[in-house]
Design a protein around this motif. Structure first.
Motif, short mmCIF file in Angstrom:
data_model
loop_
_atom_site.label_atom_id
_atom_site.label_comp_id
_atom_site.label_asym_id
_atom_site.label_seq_id
_atom_site.Cartn_x
_atom_site.Cartn_y
_atom_site.Cartn_z
N VAL A 251 0.34 3.00 -4.30
CA VAL A 251 -0.15 2.29 -3.12
C VAL A 251 -1.67 2.32 -3.12
N THR A 252 -2.30 1.18 -2.81
CA THR A 252 -3.75 1.10 -2.77
C THR A 252 -4.28 1.69 -1.46
N ASP A 253 -5.61 1.80 -1.38
CA ASP A 253 -6.24 2.29 -0.14
C ASP A 253 -5.97 1.35 1.02
N GLU A 254 -5.71 0.07 0.70
CA GLU A 254 -5.40 -0.92 1.75
C GLU A 254 -3.92 -0.93 2.09
N GLN A 255 -3.18 0.07 1.59
CA GLN A 255 -1.75 0.22 1.86
C GLN A 255 -0.91 -0.93 1.30
N LYS A 256 -1.33 -1.44 0.16
CA LYS A 256 -0.52 -2.42 -0.56
C LYS A 256 0.10 -1.76 -1.79
N MET A 257 1.35 -2.11 -2.06
CA MET A 257 2.01 -1.59 -3.25
C MET A 257 1.47 -2.27 -4.50
N VAL A 258 1.31 -1.50 -5.55
CA VAL A 258 0.84 -2.03 -6.83
C VAL A 258 2.06 -2.30 -7.70
N PRO A 259 2.27 -3.54 -8.11
CA PRO A 259 3.47 -3.84 -8.91
C PRO A 259 3.43 -3.12 -10.25
N LEU A 260 4.61 -2.73 -10.70
CA LEU A 260 4.73 -2.16 -12.04
C LEU A 260 4.63 -3.28 -13.07
N VAL A 261 4.26 -2.94 -14.29
CA VAL A 261 4.08 -3.94 -15.32
C VAL A 261 4.83 -3.52 -16.57
N ASN A 262 5.61 -4.43 -17.13
CA ASN A 262 6.24 -4.22 -18.43
C ASN A 262 6.45 -5.57 -19.09
N HIS A 263 6.32 -5.62 -20.40
CA HIS A 263 6.46 -6.87 -21.16
C HIS A 263 5.52 -7.95 -20.63
N ALA A 264 4.32 -7.52 -20.17
CA ALA A 264 3.28 -8.43 -19.68
C ALA A 264 3.68 -9.15 -18.39
N ILE B 43 11.59 -8.53 2.49
CA ILE B 43 11.12 -9.67 1.70
C ILE B 43 9.68 -10.02 2.08
N GLN B 44 9.37 -10.00 3.37
CA GLN B 44 7.99 -10.26 3.80
C GLN B 44 7.04 -9.22 3.23
N GLN B 45 7.49 -7.96 3.21
CA GLN B 45 6.65 -6.90 2.66
C GLN B 45 6.43 -7.09 1.17
N PHE B 46 7.47 -7.53 0.45
CA PHE B 46 7.34 -7.73 -0.99
C PHE B 46 6.44 -8.93 -1.32
N ILE B 47 6.36 -9.89 -0.41
CA ILE B 47 5.48 -11.03 -0.65
C ILE B 47 4.05 -10.69 -0.25
N TYR B 48 3.85 -10.19 0.97
CA TYR B 48 2.52 -10.01 1.52
C TYR B 48 1.96 -8.60 1.36
N GLY B 49 2.81 -7.63 1.08
CA GLY B 49 2.36 -6.25 1.00
C GLY B 49 2.26 -5.73 -0.42
N VAL B 50 2.24 -6.62 -1.39
CA VAL B 50 2.13 -6.23 -2.81
C VAL B 50 0.86 -6.84 -3.39
N GLU B 51 0.13 -6.07 -4.13
CA GLU B 51 -1.12 -6.53 -4.74
C GLU B 51 -0.80 -7.31 -6.02
N TRP B 52 -0.38 -8.57 -5.83
CA TRP B 52 0.04 -9.38 -6.98
C TRP B 52 -1.13 -9.83 -7.83
N GLY B 53 -2.30 -9.97 -7.22
CA GLY B 53 -3.45 -10.47 -7.98
C GLY B 53 -3.31 -11.94 -8.29
N GLU B 54 -3.95 -12.38 -9.36
CA GLU B 54 -3.92 -13.78 -9.76
C GLU B 54 -2.74 -14.03 -10.69
N LEU B 55 -1.89 -14.98 -10.31
CA LEU B 55 -0.69 -15.29 -11.10
C LEU B 55 -0.57 -16.80 -11.28
N ASP B 56 -0.12 -17.19 -12.46
CA ASP B 56 0.27 -18.59 -12.66
C ASP B 56 1.65 -18.83 -12.06
N TYR B 57 2.52 -17.81 -12.17
CA TYR B 57 3.89 -17.93 -11.64
C TYR B 57 4.29 -16.62 -10.97
#
Length: 364
Positions: A175-188, A215-229
Motif C-alpha cells: 500500500v502506498t502512502d496515499e493508501q492505494k494498493m500497488v498491483p502485483l506484476v508478473n509476465h509484464a 469493485i470500486q476499490q479495485f478500480i479507484y483504489g489501485v495505483e494502476w499507473g499508465e496503461l494501454d489496456y
C-alpha cells in the motif's frame, strides 16, 4: 398571470422550481420522462449516456418545470459545460416543459485514476461458467503485453478468483502512502485480485453492496499507473458484479467468451443484452474450445464448431477468433505460465496472439 418562485435547498443538494401558468392545463412530467430524455446525452468521448453512468443524482419535476442535479467526479469544466448544454436541450424537447434548470457539480475525487492514464478499459465476460473466460483473459493480457502494450488485469470474479493461480503469483499487494494498493506484476502484466487478499481457500460470502464496494476499490483504489489496456475478468452471469462495473467505470466495451454449442450461446445472448441495456459496446466474441486435434491429426469438434462466429454475425459484432483445445493451454494455466507468454509462436500461443491483434484493430 405567470408566477415563478425558486427555493434553493443547498443542504439537500436539490433546487426546486415551482411554476404556475394561469389559463393553461398542467402537463405532468414524471421523473421517468426526465431520465428517458437524458439517455440521449452521451458522456463526452463515449457511447454511453449520463444516466447509465449514474451521474444523474436528483430530479424534480413540477408542471412545466424540470430541475436536474448532475454530479461529475472527473473531467474538466469543458466536459461539465457540454453535458449541461446537451442536457438542457434534451429536457426542453420534452412535451410541455417550459422551464429547465440543470445543476452540474464537479467534485474532486482524488482516489480516482485519471482517465488518460488508462486508455482502454475492456470487460471480459461470459453468460455462463465453464467456458474458459479466465483462461482467455490471462492469455489475452499476456498476448497484448507480448506485442508491446502496457497491460493490467483485474480479477473481478469475487467468488472464484483464478487469476493468481493462472498468472503464477500469490503475494499480498503493498500500500502506498496515499493508501492505494500497488498491483502485483508478473509476465509484464499488472494484476489485482481478491485472491491476493484471502488466506488459502477462504471463501467469499458477500452480498451485492460488498461486491460493489470492492469493485470500486479495485478500480479507484489501485495505483494502476499508465496503461494501454486494463482487462477486467468478470464473473459469469449478469449479476451485481457486472452491473456494478458498468455503472462504476466508463468501459470501452466488452468481449464475450463462449463455447460453440447452443447451450452456451443461449446464455451468451443474455450477457450481450445486459451490456446493450447499459450502453456498453460489444467489441467482439471469442469462441473457446473450438475443436481438438488428435495426435494422429484428426480434427474432433467435441462441442460443435462455428457457433461463436455465427452468433457474431447474427448480433452484428466482430468475431475476434477461435481457440482450439490444446493441452498446453491447460498446463500453462495450472503452472501459472500462460501459453501466450511462454510459447507465443506455437499454434496455442498464436490463437491468442491473433485475438489480441483483432481486438487492437477493433479499438483503433
Amino acid at each position: 398571470m405567470r408566477i415563478t418562485s425558486n427555493v434553493d435547498f443547498e443542504n439537500a443538494g436539490l433546487t426546486f422550481v415551482v411554476l404556475a401558468n394561469a389559463g393553461k392545463q398542467a402537463i405532468m412530467v414524471t421523473q421517468d420522462d426526465v431520465r428517458e430524455a437524458l439517455k440521449a446525452v452521451k458522456y463526452p468521448g463515449y457511447s454511453r449516456d449520463i444516466v447509465s453512468f449514474g451521474l444523474v443524482k436528483d430530479i424534480a419535476a413540477s408542471d412545466r418545470a424540470v430541475t436536474v442535479s448532475i454530479q461529475l467526479t472527473a473531467g474538466g469544466p469543458e466536459v461539465g459545460q457540454q453535458i449541461k448544454t446537451e442536457s438542457e436541450r434534451a429536457l426542453r424537447a420534452i412535451p410541455g416543459v417550459e422551464m429547465v434548470y440543470v445543476d452540474v457539480r464537479q467534485q474532486a475525487a482524488p482516489q480516482a485514476p485519471e482517465r488518460p492514464k488508462i486508455k482502454r478499459l475492456v470487460a471480459i465476460a461470459s453468460g455462463k461458467g465453464g467456458v474458459g473466460k479466465s483462461t482467455v483473459s490471462v492469455n489475452l493480457a499476456c498476448a497484448l503485453a507480448h506485442i508491446g502494450a502496457s497491460v493490467g488485469l483485474l480479477d473481478c470474479d469475487i467468488y472464484g478468483p483464478s487469476i493468481p493461480l493462472m498468472m503464477g503469483i500469490h503475494r499480498r499487494p503493498t500500500v502506498t502512502d496515499e493508501q492505494k494498493m500497488v498491483p502485483l506484476v508478473n509476465h509484464a502484466v499488472k494484476l489485482m485480485s481478491i485472491g491476493f487478499l484471502l488466506e488459502g481457500d477462504q471463501p467469499v460470502i458477500w452480498r451485492g453492496p460488498m461486491i460493489n464496494k470492492t469493485i470500486q476499490q479495485f478500480i479507484y483504489g489501485v495505483e494502476w499507473g499508465e496503461l494501454d489496456y486494463l482487462l477486467v475478468d468478470l464473473p459469469p452471469g449478469t449479476g451485481d458484479a457486472q452491473l456494478s462495473l458498468c455503472q462504476t467505470v466508463p468501459l470501452n466495451g466488452g468481449v464475450i467468451v463462449t463455447t460453440p454449442q447452443e447451450a452456451s450461446l443461449g446464455v451468451v445472448r443474455k450477457g450481450i443484452a445486459m451490456f446493450q441495456k447499459v450502453n456498453v459496446p460489444i467489441l467482439g466474441i471469442v469462441e473457446n474450445m473450438s475443436y481438438f486435434t488428435t495426435p494422429s491429426g484428426e480434427r474432433v469438434e467435441i462441442f460443435g464448431h462455428g457457433g461463436g462466429q455465427n452468433e457474431a454475425k447474427r448480433q452484428g459484432v466482430p468475431f475476434l477468433g477461435e481457440v482450439p483445445l490444446f493441452t498446453e493451454i491447460r498446463e500453462g494455466g495450472d503452472k501459472g505460465l500462460p501459453v501466450a507468454i511462454s510459447a507465443p509462436d506455437t499454434p496455442p500461443g498464436q490463437a491468442f496472439m491473433q485475438i489480441a491483434e483483432s481486438l487492437e484493430r477493433v479499438l483503433t
